[in-house]
Design a protein around this motif. Sequence first.
Motif, PDB file in Angstrom:
ATOM      1  N   ASP A 283       0.832  -1.321   0.041  1.00 22.84           N
ATOM      2  CA  ASP A 283      -0.087  -0.082   0.095  1.00 22.84           C
ATOM      3  C   ASP A 283       0.952   1.192   0.122  1.00 22.84           C
ATOM      4  O   ASP A 283       0.659   2.170  -0.797  1.00 22.84           O
ATOM      5  N   ASN A 284       1.923   1.062   0.998  1.00 28.70           N
ATOM      6  CA  ASN A 284       2.843   2.423   0.863  1.00 28.70           C
ATOM      7  C   ASN A 284       3.674   2.677  -0.539  1.00 28.70           C
ATOM      8  O   ASN A 284       3.725   3.553  -1.163  1.00 28.70           O
TER       9      ASN A 284
ATOM     10  N   LYS B 177       1.240   3.907  -2.869  1.00 27.97           N
ATOM     11  CA  LYS B 177       0.686   5.614  -2.320  1.00 27.97           C
ATOM     12  C   LYS B 177       1.896   6.399  -2.705  1.00 27.97           C
ATOM     13  O   LYS B 177       1.538   7.448  -2.992  1.00 27.97           O
TER      14      LYS B 177
ATOM     15  N   GLY C 216       0.523   2.376   9.485  1.00 31.70           N
ATOM     16  CA  GLY C 216       0.749   1.201   8.796  1.00 31.70           C
ATOM     17  C   GLY C 216       2.197   0.522   9.061  1.00 31.70           C
ATOM     18  O   GLY C 216       2.040  -1.086   9.524  1.00 31.70           O
TER      19      GLY C 216
HETATM   20 MG   LIG Z   1       1.022   3.060   5.185  1.00 38.68          MG
END
Ligand SMILES: [Mg+2]
Length: 348
Positions: A246-247, A250, A309
């Motif tokens: 996800d990071n 993103k 996260g």
């Molecule tokens: Mg994150």
Amino acid sequence: LSRSELQPDGPRDPPLRSALLRRALDELEAVVVIVDAQGREVFRNRAAMGLLGARHGDALIAAALTEALTSDVTGYRRELDLLGPPRRRLLIRGEALTEDGEALGRLALAHDISEQAKVVDVRRDFVANVSHELRTPVGGLVSLADALEEETDRAVIDRLVHRIRAEAQRLATLIDDLLSLSRIEAEGSVGQRRRLAVAELIAAAAERMAGAADAADIELVVEPSPDAVVVGDADQLISALTNLMDNAVKYSNAGGKVRVAGSQHRHSVDIAVSDEGIGIPAEDLDRIFERFYRVDPARSRRTGGTGLGLAIVRHVAANHGGEVLVASQEGSGSTFTLRLPGDPRSTP
Ligand SMILES: [Mg+2]
Ligand SMILES: Nc1ncnc2c1ncn2[C@@H]1O[C@H](COP(=O)(O)OP(=O)(O)OP(=O)(O)O)[C@@H](O)[C@H]1O
């Protein structure tokens, strides 16, 4: 240490008894110094011997102990901060030793309360951070509702409703992250211990991320993995990998690639998630695993990030006896590696 306590049913021989007491006090990590009624030192345990050195911190402790021994306060208490390194906080105590109203002497104690102090600080910061993080979307919801109340234009109403939904979603994500962090922290170890194929863990996380990667125009490349196996909790591991991917998505620019690769080593199994994104400044690398820490809060807010996260990832790694490593170059990308102990039965 009343006279009667010093004369239990133990060894009859007084020298032996005092030798035993002395040895027992030497085992303590706390510093113990005892003076008699005239203020003459009669005992100092081994930890206190160390203070006779010339270090600055030791001199401060020695001075605080002297104060505790000469003070006429019955229960003397004082906290002493030592700048270190390492930074330490000590609790200094002074107690009058009396029996039947008669003064026998005085006891001074110093013990390290740095860990306790840290726990208190972390908890306070956490509550402050959570409150702040919740406050922002809630504030947004209130003002959006106010705006909505006066609005008659259908198009504007639709837009406001859309934003209300987005703020509510943000709150829901934050609460979900908090719940999973607290669950993972509370588990303290691995919930379900199973032998898991690394390739399957990666595939499960990649499947969850496919939609988001597509929407951001990022190509998610899953490299073929060896037949590596780890022992652990599938939910926790998939959640850690999903957070890393996800990071990577993103914090990348449209058109970029995110690669995920498993590899088997002599003592570990590595799962690396690499991106070609914005990267992380060197001075932030130490801090990104802290709860709520974000390099660029504004960007993170746009992408819906709460800063939990990587704290989750680090906990999952620790629960499995592993670690997370990061290598990053600002402007050219980052690689996060989840390193887990390999399953001994499948180590080559
Ligand atoms: Mg994150
Ligand atoms: N792959 C990456 N590239 C660049 N920066 C990153 C990357 N991964 C993490 N960071 C930085 O580290 C910070 C912390 O990451 P973390 O995953 O903990 O929080 P978040 O992504 O902001 O929010 P959350 O994951 O809770 O939704 C991010 O805000 C970002 O600044």
